[in-house]
Design an enzyme around this catalytic site. Structure first.
Site, PDB file in Angstrom:
ATOM      1  CD  GLU A  17      -2.858  -0.961   2.452  1.00 35.84           C
ATOM      2  OE1 GLU A  17      -4.016  -0.538   2.300  1.00 35.84           O
ATOM      3  OE2 GLU A  17      -2.381  -1.310   3.558  1.00 35.84           O
ATOM      4  CE  LYS A  94      -6.428   1.469   2.627  1.00 35.96           C
ATOM      5  NZ  LYS A  94      -5.621   1.023   3.778  1.00 35.96           N
TER       6      LYS A  94
END
Length: 118
Positions: A17, A94
């Site tokens: 990420e 997200k």
């Protein structure tokens, strides 16, 4: 209210990420006295959402954090930097969270008043 502000950040718990990054979407609700702006019809008497958006994007694209809760907290600090704002609510979405299942959204919502958290 500012909704759907999107920026590419490198936040998350996992190394991939941080390396690849992903889009984050932010919604902001500010509570303040809008009377002065309504009477003057002058943007100087209210929160300039274009300028606020720029400051929020700087946080989204800035220093990575592990949790979207931490990100939301930092965004609240930006919102409350304007002394006219009595309360701010921030939702951080997200949409590309690393979940191995079909899902619509992952989000956290946090609110804070000038006096502290709520």
């Amino acid at each position: 209210m500012l909704t759907g502000l999107r920026a590419h950040g490198r936040h998350g718990v996992y190394d991939f990420e941080r390396a690849q990054g992903q889009d984050f979407v932010v919604d902001v609700v500010l509570e303040l006295d809008l009377g002065p702006a309504a009477r003057s019809d002058d943007v100087a008497d209210t929160v300039h959402y274009g300028e606020l958006a720029g400051r929020l994007v700087a946080v989204l694209t800035g220093e990575p954090v592990n949790l979207i809760e931490t990100l939301a907290d930092r965004l609240l600090t930006v919102c409350l930097a304007d002394q006219r704002v009595d309360r701010a609510t921030v939702t951080v979405h997200k949409p590309q969270a690393p979940i191995p299942h079909d899902f619509g959204n992952v989000a956290v919502t946090m609110s804070r008043t000038r006096e502290g958290r709520s």
